[in-house]
Design a protein around this motif. Sequence first.
Motif, PDB file in Angstrom:
ATOM      1  N   ASN A 144      47.105  54.171 -43.546  1.00  0.00           N
ATOM      2  CA  ASN A 144      47.110  52.740 -43.892  1.00  0.00           C
ATOM      3  C   ASN A 144      48.534  52.197 -44.087  1.00  0.00           C
ATOM      4  O   ASN A 144      48.815  51.044 -43.759  1.00  0.00           O
ATOM      5  CB  ASN A 144      46.239  52.471 -45.116  1.00  0.00           C
ATOM      6  CG  ASN A 144      46.550  53.401 -46.260  1.00  0.00           C
ATOM      7  OD1 ASN A 144      47.154  54.460 -46.063  1.00  0.00           O
ATOM      8  ND2 ASN A 144      46.167  53.015 -47.463  1.00  0.00           N
ATOM      9  N   HIS A 150      44.594  46.178 -34.605  1.00  0.00           N
ATOM     10  CA  HIS A 150      43.386  45.986 -35.408  1.00  0.00           C
ATOM     11  C   HIS A 150      42.261  46.893 -34.895  1.00  0.00           C
ATOM     12  O   HIS A 150      41.603  47.595 -35.663  1.00  0.00           O
ATOM     13  CB  HIS A 150      42.974  44.509 -35.347  1.00  0.00           C
ATOM     14  CG  HIS A 150      41.837  44.177 -36.273  1.00  0.00           C
ATOM     15  ND1 HIS A 150      41.287  42.925 -36.346  1.00  0.00           N
ATOM     16  CD2 HIS A 150      41.149  44.941 -37.171  1.00  0.00           C
ATOM     17  CE1 HIS A 150      40.300  42.927 -37.243  1.00  0.00           C
ATOM     18  NE2 HIS A 150      40.204  44.150 -37.752  1.00  0.00           N
ATOM     19  N   ILE A 176      42.849  50.440 -35.870  1.00  0.00           N
ATOM     20  CA  ILE A 176      42.519  50.722 -37.272  1.00  0.00           C
ATOM     21  C   ILE A 176      41.027  51.026 -37.397  1.00  0.00           C
ATOM     22  O   ILE A 176      40.618  51.974 -38.061  1.00  0.00           O
ATOM     23  CB  ILE A 176      42.901  49.519 -38.169  1.00  0.00           C
ATOM     24  CG1 ILE A 176      44.413  49.360 -38.213  1.00  0.00           C
ATOM     25  CG2 ILE A 176      42.336  49.685 -39.569  1.00  0.00           C
ATOM     26  CD1 ILE A 176      44.877  48.061 -38.820  1.00  0.00           C
ATOM     27  N   LEU A 225      39.458  50.034 -45.100  1.00  0.00           N
ATOM     28  CA  LEU A 225      40.144  48.757 -45.261  1.00  0.00           C
ATOM     29  C   LEU A 225      40.263  48.412 -46.734  1.00  0.00           C
ATOM     30  O   LEU A 225      39.400  47.750 -47.291  1.00  0.00           O
ATOM     31  CB  LEU A 225      39.377  47.650 -44.533  1.00  0.00           C
ATOM     32  CG  LEU A 225      39.468  47.616 -43.012  1.00  0.00           C
ATOM     33  CD1 LEU A 225      38.739  46.405 -42.467  1.00  0.00           C
ATOM     34  CD2 LEU A 225      40.920  47.597 -42.554  1.00  0.00           C
ATOM     35  N   LEU A 267      45.551  46.679 -46.802  1.00  0.00           N
ATOM     36  CA  LEU A 267      45.476  46.725 -45.343  1.00  0.00           C
ATOM     37  C   LEU A 267      44.755  45.498 -44.794  1.00  0.00           C
ATOM     38  O   LEU A 267      45.207  44.891 -43.806  1.00  0.00           O
ATOM     39  CB  LEU A 267      44.785  48.017 -44.893  1.00  0.00           C
ATOM     40  CG  LEU A 267      44.854  48.300 -43.398  1.00  0.00           C
ATOM     41  CD1 LEU A 267      46.289  48.288 -42.899  1.00  0.00           C
ATOM     42  CD2 LEU A 267      44.210  49.641 -43.077  1.00  0.00           C
ATOM     43  N   ALA A 268      43.647  45.105 -45.438  1.00  0.00           N
ATOM     44  CA  ALA A 268      42.909  43.929 -44.981  1.00  0.00           C
ATOM     45  C   ALA A 268      43.809  42.696 -45.055  1.00  0.00           C
ATOM     46  O   ALA A 268      43.793  41.846 -44.161  1.00  0.00           O
ATOM     47  CB  ALA A 268      41.659  43.735 -45.821  1.00  0.00           C
ATOM     48  N   ILE A 308      46.119  42.619 -42.183  1.00  0.00           N
ATOM     49  CA  ILE A 308      45.449  42.189 -40.949  1.00  0.00           C
ATOM     50  C   ILE A 308      45.308  40.668 -40.927  1.00  0.00           C
ATOM     51  O   ILE A 308      45.642  40.009 -39.947  1.00  0.00           O
ATOM     52  CB  ILE A 308      44.070  42.865 -40.812  1.00  0.00           C
ATOM     53  CG1 ILE A 308      44.243  44.382 -40.660  1.00  0.00           C
ATOM     54  CG2 ILE A 308      43.315  42.303 -39.618  1.00  0.00           C
ATOM     55  CD1 ILE A 308      42.947  45.155 -40.739  1.00  0.00           C
ATOM     56  N   VAL A 317      38.532  37.546 -41.443  1.00  0.00           N
ATOM     57  CA  VAL A 317      38.910  38.756 -42.177  1.00  0.00           C
ATOM     58  C   VAL A 317      38.920  38.460 -43.676  1.00  0.00           C
ATOM     59  O   VAL A 317      38.381  39.218 -44.487  1.00  0.00           O
ATOM     60  CB  VAL A 317      40.297  39.274 -41.723  1.00  0.00           C
ATOM     61  CG1 VAL A 317      40.734  40.459 -42.580  1.00  0.00           C
ATOM     62  CG2 VAL A 317      40.271  39.667 -40.259  1.00  0.00           C
TER      63      VAL A 317
END
Length: 534
Positions: free
Chosen positions: A284, A307, A310, A317, A321-322, A325, A341
């Motif tokens: 991550n 993406h 991942i 996630l 990390l989210a 993104i 997201v």
Amino acid sequence: MRLPRTLAHLARASSRRIYTLSTFDLNHKINDCVRNGNVNDARKLFDEYPHWRNTVSWNTLINGYVKTRQLSEAQKLFDQMPKRDAVSWNTMLSGFRDAQNPQKAHQYFLQMIERGSMPDELTFAVLISAFLDTDFNVLIPQLHGLVMCLGLDLNIYLGSALMRGYIGLGDRLGFRRVFDEILVKDVVPCNVLILGYMEFGLISAAKKAFDEMPERNAHSWSILINGFMKNKEVNEARVVFDRMSEKDVVSWTAMMRGFVQCEKFMEALDLFVLMMNSPTRPNNYTFSSVLDACSGCSSLVMGNQVHACILKFGIPLDVVLATSILDMYGKCGDIDAAFRVFQSMSTKNLVSWNSIIGGYGRHGLAYRALEEFDRMVKNNIIPDEISFINVLSACVHGGMVKEGEERFNSMEAKYGIKAEMEHYSCMVDLYGRAGQLEKAEEIIKVMPFEPDVIVWGALLGACGLHSCLELGETAANRICKLEKDHPVVYTILSKIYGENGVRGGVFQLGKMIQKWRARKQKAGSWIESCPAAI
DNA sequence: TTCGGGTCTC
């Protein structure tokens, strides 16, 4: 009939024997559960055999709760304990450190002393690490003094923690003195020595320390790479990286992160491709940096692929990390994907909200940005200075002068956040673009700092937009005083001169441009990368 | 039974 005396003795002796054996067994079993992360099983054992418990059983279980981030449970047990030793206190302190709660750590340390428990080396090591990078770090030299008074050893744990403490305080001499005073050193204090030298910009000293190390490990190499990157020595970092025989995920990530920090985004992405062809798998941390690289070069194509990557790797996630993104989508021009997201995230933190607000602002959707800001406040997330930078710049791009003014005024009144240079430059931009140049000038006059290039640049930009000659010249002069050879200055000034019919000015500027060899600044856009993505 | 040093978001 009474048992013969000798037999009764034997029975008692054997029951004592069983008793000690069982306590030993119980603690081992509890410890096994804790090591496997099964605190609940550990608790069951603990509750089942109350007579076999000793202080170690309590400490082990408390440690289990601390390690699984169940601090309130740990605290309950700690309060119920019949007898606390240094290990019990140290375990609680490490819990407060992990929860980033230096206040509690401090408070417990004082209680520990009040109640007569003797702190040991580890108490100080944990306490110092709890204070690192917090307002409590001023206490570190005092703790050092206390360590000396108590006659404790400067062992590798305490020594390394103290070194880090002095690095954080910017105390080069203190940091070096502690290193010299550590009695028996291993690889860790030597690594911290390199870390500190790099932090203080002493690159050659760091290199020398690295070369003279009796043994090195993976940490040593990554610390060196990071240090070079911190000092903007990208090539040196690359040389070290290429020299590494066994690169692990941390060194790959450190190298990519460094490229991103030095704005070498394509190099970072190239390195990611190399990594994918190596045996090392990304994690991550890696993906956060790679996503940052995608944002840096506004490549939605790459961002989409990363993406997908991942998801393919099944990396969990988490919030960080989210958020990376969603931030990437926001910066690469796909605000709908960013919002999807964002909506899908089960836990959102301040950074996530700031990211989505910034994304809407960047897309000129000022109303949406403000809506999200209000939604954030309703969700009991307290805005910080970055929230306001995002909100104000959203107002700038949406031309919402009144809204921006209101939000700016609420910063300190409602949230106690002092406006910084960036906030003032947003306000200058906001008034300037709207043609309220007097108000923009007024903001510059009342702001409590010496305005920087960005503030004057915002004013100059506004003057260019509204062909304001006199104020434009003032702003341009101030910028040239702060930073010579700024190409944008000449571009805007020549526009102002042209529109005001000042031909001499245009001619003079031409000469200045030649003199400084300034070129019109290149503009960038993510639009060209969009069609390929569709 | 507690344990130090390297990679993460606005």
